[in-house]
Design a protein around this motif. Structure first.
Motif, PDB file in Angstrom:
ATOM      1  N   GLY B 152       0.807  -1.217   0.000  1.00  0.00           N
ATOM      2  CA  GLY B 152       0.000   0.000   0.000  1.00  0.00           C
ATOM      3  C   GLY B 152       0.842   1.270   0.000  1.00  0.00           C
ATOM      4  O   GLY B 152       0.602   2.187  -0.785  1.00  0.00           O
TER       5      GLY B 152
ATOM      6  N   SER D  46       1.500  -6.070   6.034  1.00  0.00           N
ATOM      7  CA  SER D  46       0.214  -6.554   5.537  1.00  0.00           C
ATOM      8  C   SER D  46       0.295  -8.029   5.192  1.00  0.00           C
ATOM      9  O   SER D  46      -0.639  -8.789   5.434  1.00  0.00           O
ATOM     10  CB  SER D  46      -0.188  -5.778   4.287  1.00  0.00           C
ATOM     11  OG  SER D  46      -0.250  -4.403   4.566  1.00  0.00           O
ATOM     12  N   GLN D  88      -6.024  -3.585   4.198  1.00  0.00           N
ATOM     13  CA  GLN D  88      -5.546  -2.222   3.993  1.00  0.00           C
ATOM     14  C   GLN D  88      -6.254  -1.542   2.822  1.00  0.00           C
ATOM     15  O   GLN D  88      -6.612  -0.376   2.883  1.00  0.00           O
ATOM     16  CB  GLN D  88      -4.037  -2.268   3.717  1.00  0.00           C
ATOM     17  CG  GLN D  88      -3.391  -0.908   3.589  1.00  0.00           C
ATOM     18  CD  GLN D  88      -1.879  -1.016   3.516  1.00  0.00           C
ATOM     19  OE1 GLN D  88      -1.321  -2.105   3.437  1.00  0.00           O
ATOM     20  NE2 GLN D  88      -1.211   0.109   3.543  1.00  0.00           N
ATOM     21  N   ASP D 162      -5.627  -3.538   9.476  1.00  0.00           N
ATOM     22  CA  ASP D 162      -4.454  -3.116   8.719  1.00  0.00           C
ATOM     23  C   ASP D 162      -4.567  -1.621   8.453  1.00  0.00           C
ATOM     24  O   ASP D 162      -5.360  -1.183   7.627  1.00  0.00           O
ATOM     25  CB  ASP D 162      -4.357  -3.906   7.411  1.00  0.00           C
ATOM     26  CG  ASP D 162      -2.971  -3.792   6.784  1.00  0.00           C
ATOM     27  OD1 ASP D 162      -2.200  -2.919   7.221  1.00  0.00           O
ATOM     28  OD2 ASP D 162      -2.673  -4.575   5.874  1.00  0.00           O
ATOM     29  N   GLU D 163      -3.802  -0.857   9.153  1.00  0.00           N
ATOM     30  CA  GLU D 163      -3.807   0.604   9.050  1.00  0.00           C
ATOM     31  C   GLU D 163      -5.201   1.212   9.129  1.00  0.00           C
ATOM     32  O   GLU D 163      -5.663   1.850   8.189  1.00  0.00           O
ATOM     33  CB  GLU D 163      -3.107   1.045   7.762  1.00  0.00           C
ATOM     34  CG  GLU D 163      -1.712   0.459   7.683  1.00  0.00           C
ATOM     35  CD  GLU D 163      -0.770   1.276   6.826  1.00  0.00           C
ATOM     36  OE1 GLU D 163      -1.106   2.433   6.526  1.00  0.00           O
ATOM     37  OE2 GLU D 163       0.302   0.762   6.482  1.00  0.00           O
TER      38      GLU D 163
HETATM   39 MG   LIG Z   1       0.522  -2.739   4.196  1.00  0.00          MG
END
Ligand SMILES: [Mg+2]
Ligand SMILES: Nc1ncnc2c1ncn2[C@@H]1O[C@H](COP(=O)(O)OP(=O)(O)OP(=O)(O)O)[C@@H](O)[C@H]1O
Ligand SMILES: Nc1ncnc2c1ncn2[C@@H]1O[C@H](COP(=O)(O)OP(=O)(O)OP(=O)(O)O)[C@@H](O)[C@H]1O
Ligand SMILES: [Mg+2]
Lengths: 336, 263, 373, 238, 431
Positions: B152, D46, D88, D162-163
């Motif tokens: 990400g 992740s 995420q 995740d975040e």
């Molecule tokens: Mg990640």
């Protein structure tokens, strides 16, 4: 009186046939739209699935007729319909198991699935023809008309007749029920919502505990119900002929797409758009005009916008125009 | 540099931008903050030509650019990144960068057939540049990786990298920081400052990280409910009661942070 | 010798339902000859089917190419559908010097196609039928008709010639509406036809395709009650479907007062429907090829092509269906025959049928012959 | 010391046929505790989460929940065992309404969900206003709130995030952290990846620093925050 | 690459096998259409594989190419021109002017009711005027000897010129279509192009004055000699006998080889051009656009223009292939244009071959076309095998053997499914 005659003529030659035809298209389009909505590909085998379902139903109808079973005044085919649906559902589940599942696991692109469905179409196409042949088959019985043109004239004393067939009535009613039921199912029930979730984001659906195989199974079964019903009702109204069912695919897709893929309401709207544009735009308004206008103004020509040669061209032109203004169909369909 | 006048953007009955007017001075690093759903991204999208405004006008210098398509804005030197990364996922990371510069002679069909050597030259230069950018972003080892396989944060870096491939006049960054490691974010911050000072880029950035905003931005604009709530120096904005109420909150940590950044 | 004959018909595609009985007809003649053992000193004949698809010229030419160059057929019954027939003729038959006798390509355009004397057809050209049809209607005192035709070379050619002839006789055609075959719905066409009106609806289409759809919708909505049927519609399929609903309608189809048709029905028995369209023509096409071989004493198409006209036309002993053995023997003995066959074949210049027509009306849900012209 | 409630033990693995991304990394969280994973971009945070959740082939090592080896279970089965995960990216159903998203979070629950739903709306008031809107039309931060809300609806025993705070505004972030502490106090284990590492570590019982698929530092949240090297290289401090 | 060579080798074997087992004439006949199919597949691959445009209107462009051959190569029909030619031209000019006026008005006037009314008015008046000019002209032209002419004819130029012109005609149509419909995506674009293709076919079927409509134009001139002429040419016959072939076989082989040469040149040139384009920044840009339009647009790429460009090029290639095909057929038969054959089969070629890869598309073209023709005997053989165990003369057996023609499509389906099963991304996937 003349106004009434004009109205009846319009009803008889434009509104009733177009509504019935539109409903037939809508019923087919519902199946297409459902598969597109949940499994995310355009299923080219749908026309031949309709033919398959109708074929099984016809075979059983003949058997029932031979046994003397009937539910007159309704056509016997309705009695055989559940059996047809069961067979078709079984067939589709098997197809899924042997064919589609593999590509699903691979996360193949939709276009691959479209081609695969083309392959399935060829196979079904062959199976249906090998079993029942290529000829037209008649299987309707029971009362054919709700209102006959001749009777209507006698009854009302009008010059124009009005005909309403049982099959037309059935189709319209079934379509409306099917649309409402499907809409309700997808938007209100747990299974329906899980199906939409699956189609939206497969990975996330997994994370929510949705069983993808179940979703797929339910989808195929629903598609089988819709396809068989559509196939049988169409056959009752017109006739059963495998090649015609293949040809039906085009207007069905047009309906599903112009309405907005994935949306049941879109399917029905699309069906009517296609049907009405075909019938209205090539209609010769001479008769209606002659009734309505004073004698001096009665038209010599046919008052026809375009000749019937261009029936399809016109309905497609309408479709393109609709899409230009509403790029994902009337009801904001999906696009993959 | 960029002036937005009384901008409205309605989605159905919902007013995402409701008469926002902002100005971004040439050579500045302007920060745009505001609660979730304040209309910041929408404002960006309207300026960048992705969404047509319901009403209102956008100027770049003296030129009106309202409703110009993004690709024309790009050639006027207006670049942007996306909040949700928009990488070219089936292309390699390097290709993602190399495709950016406009006016490549290899983009004309005729040249691809009859001017192969010219193209080869340009490509070599582009490649070098792309590799420099990748190195700067610490993802040079991923040059041959498909962009879709990045993590990400790496995708965010790639987004930023694309803006570094050309000489931009103004760059809009929509939350470059979200999901990026804070240490790396510092480096990115340094890069932004350097691009700003050395190459004269103007920046406008949306961020929720107050450290980052405080370090880089002057002025800071705070939006809420589609309108501009306050404008000023970072420190002032962070003390502004309305901003605290709508956005920063009274949570101790943020208060402390805001204070630290201001101080 | 085992002689192979190509049967190149549209087994898949739009006319697939017609092709079934056409193929059966041709193969019936082949079987008859083969079993008689009278052809060329006891040669047997085997049919080889090829799919002309009716619409895909490339596939049809490829199939023909295979029949000729790979299977080594000595003559072709086919093709069906004028479009692909023209393509096969020009691209395969002429280059290879192959005789083709089409049982169903009726387009007037084929009359003038260059064919090196290789191409024949057992049904008459549509141009002729249009004239006959106009005369029949005119004599019945019908002054105003609506006309719908299937949108292909057959329908269009027929419609053109009929309209010209009928208007020449002082009649009025209120509307000429094309319909496409095998479409889902014909309400639009029927709506337009009904609005234009007319005493009779002329349906230049096919009995198990669009034509039937038009008739069905016309009856159901009460748009028309009487129809006029050209050959494509005069078949059992029509009366099976509509029965006495179309009583009083009339029609015509190629045929003469020769007893051929009856005899053909007898020969066929219940193997398939002998009245189905072009089944008789197919039988005749196959028969003619084999008779011409016998007359020429050779199965080489380049040789026997010149004999086709001879055996088809007088003078000589008339030969009916089921009498192929007799014909072969006469020819073997150096005699002459006049093949009549199921459809009273009579060739005129250019190798096409002269066009005798049988006039029929529907009575009590059946086609009854009322005369010949 | 008994084994933690959930543990991904010395996991190695990667995507498809690709090389290993994780190299024997261990992540664990105990009942009612909060574990936070931090590390540079592309470190495999992740990936480690996905490995724990069974969305990735774990080639070596094992995942155990409450002492039971669940390495071979599918993600679905893990959901059945009370695990919940917010990825995420792609973490909402974009074509469904906010409310339907939340309902799908509770898909496996048989009991009445209205109360949990009310709690989620209380936590994220903006979602209540937008509950009939398609989630795909929300702003970035609002989507993130939907994603977290969806996971809370599960009422899991282990919550993996995740975040969760990427792109949410400070005020909401504070609320969210508060809420996470609250949730943990009810006995739910929480495993999360965070880039807002300082705040996250402050509330963490346990912290992991991952670098290139390996455990680089492990300790309590406080320890890590105070470790100057960790501060400098991973937390963006000076 | 080795695997790819192997695949090409296998397909070549199929053709050679056909030559050995059936006949070289059959093999070459299939090969010629294979070349044309490969070109069509290339055209589609450019649109789909490069840019992700879901064009399901290939049939229409192929048909336009076919129309071009008639317009270019047939001699003009003097009588028809005298009867209504000028009037027809005036009518068409009127129609064109109406459209232009309508579009310009739409663009120039501010949005609102008055604009809608004005545009509607222009179209209405224009349509009436057009029909007033057009209808009599059409009737006059069509009345000229309808059985064999009844149309204006062409301009009598060599038919080879029709190939590029067919491409140009298709390109023109693609431009107009692209301008209106390219805003659509995925299946919506598909149905729009499908619809437009149907409209094109409808026009070709019904406008007899143009190319005889469903009555077909037969006897198109050829770029190669006629077999019958060769057969009476003593030199040729001598050469044939020297080779040990009978003149008929030799002549048709020779003609097919000449065609094959012409087609192969076109195909090779196209492959070179497309490969060069694909492996260049242009190709990279197209891939980026296909991948993510929004981002490409933000990176300064004019997505609309590029889409239009590629739509036109791909369609032009299909149009050219259509012209080549009609040349090969020697006649224009509008009734043959069916979506299944001319659109979906080409799509199958592209997908089975491997979309995004020119070599894949070409391979798919050759393979699928071979199958399309050969499934007929293959299906028959399979059916023969399957029914072998059934007792002779049993009802089921004869029923099955009678249905053997339908096994053709069934076989096609099974083979298609098998190929896709073992190489779901196509035989030669995109790199
Ligand atoms: Mg990640
Ligand atoms: N397509 C749309 N349809 C309807 N509403 C929309 C649409 N796009 C955005 N909105 C609404 O507009 C508002 C502003 O969204 P925007 O993305 O501009 O917020 P933002 O300020 O960028 O927030 P964040 O910090 O969370 O990214 C949000 O409330 C969102 O729900
Ligand atoms: N689907 C995938 N296929 C192949 N490689 C992948 C995939 N997803 C991630 N990777 C690679 O795995 C490595 C670790 O990725 P991961 O997403 O776990 O990082 P992360 O620690 O979460 O980083 P971030 O903070 O940026 O989210 C990266 O180098 C990335 O390129
Ligand atoms: Mg935003």
């Amino acid at each position: 009186m003349d106004i009434l005659n004009a109205f009846v003529a319009l009803l008889n030659f434009v509104i009733i046939p177009a509504t019935a035809y539109g409903s037939q298209l809508a019923l087919g389009a519902l199946g297409v739209t459902l598969i597109y909505g949940i499994l995310r590909f355009s299923n080219f085998a749908h026309g031949d699935t309709m033919a398959f379902g109708a074929m099984v139903t016809i075979l059983f109808t003949w058997a029932f007729q031979a046994m003397g079973l009937s539910i007159s005044p309704l056509p016997t085919a309705l009695l055989a319909l559940p059996i047809g649906i069961a067979f078709t559902a079984g067939m589709m589940l098997l197809t899924d198991k042997w064919v589609y599942r593999f590509y699903r696991k691979q996360k193949a692109k939709p276009i691959i699935l479209v081609m695969v469905s083309l392959g399935v179409m060829f196979v079904l196409n062959g199976i249906v023809r090998v079993i029942i042949g290529v000829d037209e088959q008649q299987f309707n019985d029971g009362e054919r008309f709700i209102i006959k043109a001749g009777d209507f004239k006698k009854m009302t004393g009008l010059d124009e007749g009005l005909a309403f067939k049982t099959s037309q009535g059935l189709t319209i009613i079934v379509t409306i029920i099917a649309v409402i039921a499907l809409f309700w199912f997808l938007n209100r029930t747990r299974t329906g919502k899980s199906m939409r979730a699956y189609s939206d984001n497969e990975d996330l659906a997994l994370l929510s505990g949705i069983n993808p195989e179940k979703v797929v199974r339910v989808t195929w079964i629903l598609a089988a119900i819709l396809a068989t019903t559509a196939g049988v009702l169409y056959g009752l109204d017109k006739a059963f002929k495998p090649f015609t069912y293949f040809q039906l695919l085009l207007p069905i897709f047009a309906s599903a797409i112009v309405g907005g893929l994935g949306n049941p309401l879109g399917a029905i709207a699309g069906g009517y758009v296609i049907a009405f544009s075909e019938v209205m735009l090539t209609y010769a308004w001479k008769k209606v005009a002659t009734y309505v206008l004073p004698e001096s103004l009665a038209p010599d020509g046919l008052v026809q916008l375009l000749s019937t040669d261009y029936k399809f061209a016109v309905s497609f032109a309408i479709l393109v125009i609709v899409l230009i203004f509403k790029p994902t169909g009337l009801f904001k369909g999906k696009s993959v | 540099m960029i002036r937005v006048e009384n901008l409205h953007k309605h989605f159905g009955g919902f007013h995402a931008c409701d008469g926002a007017s902002i100005e971004i001075a040439e050579g500045s690093i302007t920060g745009l903050i505001g609660p979730n759903g304040a209309g910041k991204s929408t404002l960006f999208n309207v300026i960048a030509g992705v969404l047509p405004p319901t009403s209102g006008r956008v100027f770049m210098g003296d030129e009106e650019i309202t409703g110009l398509p993004p690709h024309e804005l790009f050639h006027k030197g207006l670049l942007r990144t996306f909040q949700i990364a928009h990488e070219f996922s089936s292309m390699t990371v390097r290709e993602n960068l190399m495709m950016v510069p406009g006016g490549q002679s290899g983009e004309t069909l005729w040249n691809t057939w009859f001017k192969r050597s010219l193209i080869a030259q340009e490509e070599a230069a582009l490649r070098k540049k792309a590799d420099e950018v990748l190195e700067f972003l610490t993802i040079d080892h991923l040059a041959e990786e498909k962009a879709g396989n990045l993590s990400g944060g790496q995708k965010k870096l790639l987004e930023l990298g694309r803006t570094m491939m050309v000489d931009a006049k103004i760059v809009f960054l929509d939350e470059v920081g979200a999901g990026v490691n804070r240490t790396l974010l510092r480096t990115i911050g340094d890069a932004i400052i350097r691009l700003n000072e050395e190459r004269g880029y103007t920046f406008c950035l949306i961020e929720h990280d107050m450290d980052f905003i405080g370090r880089l931005c002057d002025p800071v604009i705070c939006m809420a409910e589609g309108k501009v709530l306050a404008t000023g120096k970072a420190a002032e904005i962070m003390q502004d009661e309305r901003v605290i109420e709508a956005y920063l909150g009274t949570g101790l940590k943020n208060r402390a942070k805001a204070g630290a950044a201001a101080g | 010798e085992d002689i192979k004959l190509g049967v190149l018909l549209g087994f898949t595609g739009p006319i697939e339902s017609m092709a079934v009985n056409m193929g059966a007809g041709a193969e019936l003649a082949i079987q008859e000859v083969s079993e008689s053992g009278a052809l060329l000193d006891g040669s047997t004949v085997t049919p080889v089917r090829g799919d002309s698809t009716c619409i895909d010229a490339a596939a049809a030419t490829a199939a023909a190419e295979r029949l000729i160059t790979s299977d080594g057929v000595k003559g072709i019954v086919g093709a069906a559908c004028s479009g692909v027939t023209g393509a096969v003729l020009q691209n395969v038959a002429r280059p290879n010097g192959m005789v083709m006798i089409s049982p169903s390509a009726t387009s007037p355009a084929l009359s003038t196609a260059e064919d090196d004397g290789l191409f024949f057809r057992t049904p008459p050209s549509d141009a002729r039928q249009g004239v006959v049809m106009a005369e029949i209607l005119n004599e019945k005192g019908v002054g105003e008709v609506a006309l719908t035709y299937t949108n292909n070379d057959y329908g269009k050619g027929l419609a053109d010639s009929f309209q010209a002839a009928f208007e020449g006789l002082g009649g009025t055609v209120t509307i000429v509406a094309a319909h496409e075959d095998d479409k889902a719905d014909y309400s639009a066409e029927v709506g337009a036809l009904a609005s234009a009106g007319g005493e009779v609806l002329v349906v230049a289409g096919y009995a198990d395709r669009g034509g039937a759809g038009i008739v069905r919708a016309s009856i159901d909505t009460g748009a028309f009650e009487t129809f006029h049927f050209p050959d494509g519609m005069v078949s059992d399929a029509t009366v099976e479907k509509f029965g006495s609903e179309v009583d009083g309608s009339a029609g015509q189809l190629p045929g003469s007062d020769s007893p051929g048709a009856e005899k053909f029905a007898e020969v066929v028995g219940d193997a398939f429907d002998p009245t189905s369209i072009f089944a008789g023509e197919s039988y005749d096409a196959a028969a003619l090829i084999m008779l011409a071989m016998q007359a020429a004493g050779s199965s080489d198409p380049k040789v026997y092509k010149d004999k086709v006209m001879d055996v088809a036309n007088g003078p000589g002993e008339p030969i009916l269906p089921g009498e192929l053995a007799k014909g072969l023997e006469i020819l073997a003995g150096g005699g002459e025959i006049d093949y009549v066959g199921a459809t009273a074949v009579e060739f005129i210049g250019g190798g096409e049928s002269a066009g005798n027509f049988r006039e029929v009306v529907v009575q009590d849900g059946k086609f009854e012959t009322v005369g010949y012209r | 010391m008994s084994e933690p409630f959930l543990i991904g033990d010395r996991m190695s693995g990667g995507y498809g046929q690709g090389p290993n991304i994780l190299h024997g990394c261990t992540i664990a969280v105990d009942k009612g505790q909060i574990a936070v994973i931090v590390g540079p971009n592309g470190a495999g945070k992740s990936t480690a989460m996905k490995a724990v959740f069974g969305m990735l082939d774990v080639r070596e090592g094992a995942v155990r929940l409450d002492g039971e080896d669940i390495t071979a279970l599918t993600p679905q089965d893990r959901v059945g065992k009370g695990m919940a995960f917010v990825p995420q990216t792609n973490n909402i159903f974009t074509s469904m309404t906010v409310e339907e998203n939340l309902e799908m979070g509770a898909f496996l629950r048989e009991d009445d969900i209205s109360q949990t739903m009310a709690q989620v709306y209380e936590l994220f008031p903006i979602l209540k206003d937008k509950r009939r809107q398609a989630a795909g039309e929300l702003s970035g931060g609002q989507r993130q709130q939907v994603a977290v809300g969806r996971a809370l609806m599960t009422q899991p025993t282990v919550l993996m995030l995740d975040e969760p705070t990427a792109g949410v505004s400070p005020i909401v972030m504070d609320e969210l952290f508060d809420r996470i502490i609250e949730v943990a106090r009810t006995g739910i284990s929480i495993l999360m990846v965070e880039q807002n590492a300082r705040q996250a570590l402050e509330i963490a019982d346990k912290g992991y620093v991952l670098v290139q698929g390996r455990n680089a530092h492990t300790g309590t949240g406080k320890d890590l925050l105070e470790d100057p090297e960790v501060r400098r290289t991973f937390l963006g401090g000076t | 690459m080795n695997k790819n060579l192997l695949l090409f080798g296998l397909v070549a074997l199929l053709y050679i096998g056909t030559g050995v087992l059936q006949s070289w004439n059959t093999a070459l006949a299939i090969f010629n259409m294979g070349l044309i199919s490969a070109i069509m597949a290339l055209g589609v691959n450019i649109q789909w594989g490069y840019a992700g445009l879901f064009n399901v209107g290939i049939m229409g462009f192929v048909a336009l190419g076919g129309l071009a051959t008639v317009l270019v190569s047939m001699p003009p029909v003097g009588e028809a021109w005298a009867a209504g030619g000028l009037r027809m031209i005036a009518a068409l000019a009127m129609g064109g002017a109406t459209v232009i006026a309508g579009v310009l008005t739409y663009k120039r006037m501010p949005k609102g009711r008055s604009r809608s009314l004005a545009v509607l008015g222009i179209f209405l008046v224009g349509f009436i005027l057009y029909r007033m000019l057009f209808d009599p002209a059409r009737d006059l032209i069509e009345a000229v000897n309808p059985a064999s002419t009844g149309y204006l004819g062409g301009v009598g130029l060599p038919i080879l010129l029709a190939w590029p012109l067919g491409g140009l005609l298709a390109a023109g149509a693609a431009w107009a279509i692209g301008k209106t419909a390219l805003g659509l995506r995925s299946d919506y674009l598909a149905i729009a192009t499908l619809g437009i293709a149907e409209i094109i076919i409808a026009v070709m079927k019904n406008e007899d004055w143009m190319a005889r409509g469903v009555k077909n134009v037969v006897g198109l001139p050829r770029p190669v000699p006629y077999e019958v002429d060769l057969q009476v040419n003593p030199d040729f016959v001598a050469n044939a006998t020297w080779l040990g072939l009978d003149p008929a076989t030799a002549s048709s082989l020779w003609v097919k080889l000449l065609y094959a040469g012409l087609f192969a040149v076109v195909l090779l040139v196209l492959i070179w051009l497309t490969q060069m384009a694909l492996n260049s920044p242009w190709g990279r840009m197209m891939r980026a656009i296909r991948d993510n339009e929004t981002a490409a647009e933000a990176m300064g790429k004019d997505v609309t223009r590029r889409h239009l460009q590629i739509f036109i090029i791909g369609s032009a290639i299909c149009g050219m292939a259509g012209a080549m095909m009609t040349t090969l057929d020697g006649q224009l038969t509008p009734g043959t244009y069916q979506p299944l054959r001319f659109t979906f089969l080409v799509w199958v070629m592209v997908i089975v071959g491997g979309s995004g890869n020119n070599w894949g598309a070409v391979l798919g073209g050759f393979l699928i076309w071979w199958l399309w023709i050969q499934v007929e005997p293959i299906g028959g053989a399979i059916m023969g095998l399957l029914t072998l165990p059934l007792p002779e003369g049993s009802g089921l057996k004869s029923h099955l053997l009678d249905s053997v023609q339908h096994v053709r499509l069934l076989t096609m389906g099974v083979v298609l499914l098998l190929v896709l099963r073992f190489s779901p991304r196509g035989l030669i996937p995109e790199k």
